[in-house]
Design a protein around this motif. Sequence first.
Motif, PDB file in Angstrom:
ATOM      1  N   THR A 163       1.924   4.847   9.876  1.00 42.58           N
ATOM      2  CA  THR A 163       0.785   4.132   8.712  1.00 42.58           C
ATOM      3  C   THR A 163       0.858   3.230   8.826  1.00 42.58           C
ATOM      4  O   THR A 163      -0.415   2.040   8.826  1.00 42.58           O
ATOM      5  N   ARG A 164       2.398   2.217  10.009  1.00 41.48           N
ATOM      6  CA  ARG A 164       2.056   0.322  10.189  1.00 41.48           C
ATOM      7  C   ARG A 164       1.430   0.464  11.474  1.00 41.48           C
ATOM      8  O   ARG A 164       0.723  -0.179  11.871  1.00 41.48           O
ATOM      9  N   ARG A 202       5.086   9.463   8.990  1.00 37.87           N
ATOM     10  CA  ARG A 202       3.810   9.447   8.557  1.00 37.87           C
ATOM     11  C   ARG A 202       4.488   7.265   8.240  1.00 37.87           C
ATOM     12  O   ARG A 202       3.807   6.600   8.715  1.00 37.87           O
ATOM     13  N   THR A 203       5.910   6.842   7.923  1.00 33.60           N
ATOM     14  CA  THR A 203       5.849   5.315   8.044  1.00 33.60           C
ATOM     15  C   THR A 203       5.187   4.537   9.287  1.00 33.60           C
ATOM     16  O   THR A 203       4.619   3.755   9.110  1.00 33.60           O
ATOM     17  N   THR A 204       6.129   5.241   9.641  1.00 34.42           N
ATOM     18  CA  THR A 204       6.007   4.363  11.566  1.00 34.42           C
ATOM     19  C   THR A 204       4.062   4.627  11.688  1.00 34.42           C
ATOM     20  O   THR A 204       3.559   3.871  11.902  1.00 34.42           O
TER      21      THR A 204
END
Length: 135
Positions: A74-75, A70-72
Amino acid sequence: MVEENSYRYRQLLSCKCLRIRQASRVITQFYDKKLKSTGIKITQLSILSALASGKPKAMTQLSEELFIDRTTLTRSLEVLYKKSLIEKVKSPDGRQRKVKLSVKGFEILDEAIPIWLEAEDEVYDLTKKYDLTLS
């Protein structure tokens, strides 16, 4: 001591994971170079493709479909949003973050498809050129 252990360390070079990661980098660079004229990278193309159904998708769903944390994701989505290739969609309950492809996103995807198809035809030769096999 180093000489007697040299095989021990040399065998690490045949690691399947290492070979797959090397192949992934070479192939990603190849596709990115092919797609340069469209202004998107192959990783962005995969996200746009996943959104091409036209229906808004939740971040969790996209993350699971694309095997991206999810972090990747989101970016990556933020970059696509700044390029106006996707739109943020409010969910009825406000708990989910959803996105969908914008008109410009569809246009870029339409521009990228013939280039991607050409790359698809050429990528096998690239894997042979760099001996990107798992054996």
